[in-house]
Design a protein around this motif. Structure first.
Motif, short mmCIF file in Angstrom:
data_model
loop_
_atom_site.label_atom_id
_atom_site.label_comp_id
_atom_site.label_asym_id
_atom_site.label_seq_id
_atom_site.Cartn_x
_atom_site.Cartn_y
_atom_site.Cartn_z
N ILE A 31 -24.82 -8.79 -21.80
CA ILE A 31 -24.56 -9.67 -20.46
C ILE A 31 -25.01 -11.02 -20.65
N MET A 32 -24.11 -11.98 -20.50
CA MET A 32 -24.38 -13.38 -20.60
C MET A 32 -24.82 -14.00 -19.40
N GLY A 33 -26.02 -14.60 -19.66
CA GLY A 33 -26.71 -15.30 -18.31
C GLY A 33 -26.52 -16.63 -18.45
N TRP A 34 -26.80 -17.23 -17.21
CA TRP A 34 -27.04 -18.65 -16.90
C TRP A 34 -28.33 -18.97 -16.11
N PHE A 35 -29.10 -19.57 -16.52
CA PHE A 35 -30.44 -19.99 -15.86
C PHE A 35 -30.51 -21.48 -15.73
N ARG A 36 -31.35 -21.85 -14.89
CA ARG A 36 -31.75 -23.16 -14.95
C ARG A 36 -33.11 -23.43 -14.66
N GLN A 37 -33.55 -24.93 -14.93
CA GLN A 37 -35.17 -24.93 -14.72
C GLN A 37 -35.16 -26.35 -14.35
N ALA A 38 -35.66 -26.50 -13.21
CA ALA A 38 -35.89 -28.14 -12.68
C ALA A 38 -37.34 -28.53 -12.78
N GLU A 44 -34.85 -20.24 -13.32
CA GLU A 44 -34.13 -19.30 -12.28
C GLU A 44 -32.69 -18.76 -12.56
N PHE A 45 -32.51 -17.61 -12.18
CA PHE A 45 -31.40 -17.16 -12.39
C PHE A 45 -30.13 -17.74 -11.81
N VAL A 46 -29.05 -18.05 -12.36
CA VAL A 46 -27.97 -18.77 -11.79
C VAL A 46 -26.63 -17.57 -11.72
N GLY A 47 -26.29 -17.18 -12.79
CA GLY A 47 -25.42 -16.16 -12.70
C GLY A 47 -25.24 -15.42 -14.13
N ALA A 48 -24.38 -14.41 -13.92
CA ALA A 48 -24.16 -13.66 -15.44
C ALA A 48 -22.97 -12.88 -15.39
N ILE A 49 -22.43 -12.57 -16.58
CA ILE A 49 -21.12 -12.19 -16.60
C ILE A 49 -21.38 -10.97 -17.88
N SER A 50 -20.68 -9.73 -17.74
CA SER A 50 -20.97 -8.80 -18.65
C SER A 50 -19.66 -9.04 -19.63
N TRP A 51 -20.14 -9.24 -20.88
CA TRP A 51 -19.07 -9.63 -22.02
C TRP A 51 -17.76 -8.54 -22.08
N SER A 52 -18.26 -7.27 -21.97
CA SER A 52 -16.92 -6.33 -22.20
C SER A 52 -16.14 -6.22 -21.15
N GLU A 87 -29.79 -30.69 -5.50
CA GLU A 87 -30.77 -29.69 -5.83
C GLU A 87 -30.26 -28.85 -7.01
N ASP A 88 -29.18 -29.08 -7.48
CA ASP A 88 -28.67 -28.39 -8.77
C ASP A 88 -29.16 -29.07 -9.92
N THR A 89 -29.58 -30.26 -9.90
CA THR A 89 -30.38 -30.84 -10.95
C THR A 89 -31.21 -29.90 -11.76
N ALA A 90 -30.88 -29.99 -12.86
CA ALA A 90 -31.77 -28.94 -13.98
C ALA A 90 -31.36 -28.80 -15.19
N GLN A 115 -29.87 -23.86 -26.22
CA GLN A 115 -30.81 -24.74 -26.22
C GLN A 115 -31.18 -25.46 -25.00
N GLY A 116 -30.09 -25.31 -23.93
CA GLY A 116 -30.26 -26.08 -22.64
C GLY A 116 -29.42 -27.49 -22.62
N THR A 117 -28.80 -27.56 -21.59
CA THR A 117 -27.94 -28.94 -21.34
C THR A 117 -28.42 -29.30 -20.03
N LEU A 118 -28.46 -30.60 -20.01
CA LEU A 118 -29.19 -31.26 -18.44
C LEU A 118 -28.12 -31.45 -17.79
N VAL A 119 -28.03 -31.16 -16.42
CA VAL A 119 -27.21 -31.53 -15.41
C VAL A 119 -27.90 -32.20 -14.30
N THR A 120 -27.35 -33.36 -14.11
CA THR A 120 -28.20 -34.29 -13.06
C THR A 120 -26.98 -34.87 -11.97
N VAL A 121 -27.57 -34.55 -10.74
CA VAL A 121 -26.53 -34.65 -10.00
C VAL A 121 -27.14 -35.52 -8.94
N SER A 122 -26.35 -36.95 -8.52
CA SER A 122 -26.84 -37.86 -7.79
C SER A 122 -26.39 -37.67 -6.35
N SER A 123 -27.15 -38.30 -5.30
CA SER A 123 -26.59 -38.16 -4.08
C SER A 123 -25.69 -39.34 -3.53
#
Length: 123
Positions: A31-38, A44-52, A87-90, A115-123
């Protein structure tokens, strides 16, 4: 073995698509997951998908805005992020849990991390 990309700067209400390319071993039973850390917060858990079979799971905070998909031929998992909020910035991480199993929402259940990739959301 997991390479995340696609992060960047977006305005609130905008969109970004993250990619996670897998290599080096088979992830067909994962299962492939996406997590984020601000900053200053726990990962924290964002979402996941089972590969098969493609079962998908989402955190309540992103449900209806984020979509996970996979391309088996490219060994790549995607996280399409729409209606972005500040608040999605992480830093976003992709991860693999083998085998699929349960507790896919817990970071410490995952065996491989990108390795992580930075997402920045400006208001």
């Amino acid at each position: 073995q997991l390479q995340a990309s696609g992060g960047g700067l977006a305005q609130a209400g905008g969109s970004l698509r993250l990619s996670c390319a897998a290599s080096g071993r088979t992830f067909s039973n994962a299962i492939m997951g996406w997590f984020r850390q601000a900053p200053g917060k726990e990962r924290e858990f964002v979402g996941a998908i089972s590969w098969s079979i493609g079962n998908k799971y989402y955190a309540d905070s992103v449900k209806g805005r984020f979509t996970i998909s996979r391309n088996n031929a490219k060994n790549t998992v995607y996280l399409q992020m729409n209606s972005l909020k500040p608040e999605d910035t992480a830093v976003y991480y992709c991860a693999a849990k083998i085998p699929y199993g349960s507790r896919w929402y817990l970071a410490n259940e995952y065996d491989y991390w990108g390795q992580g990739t930075l997402v920045t959301v400006s208001s």
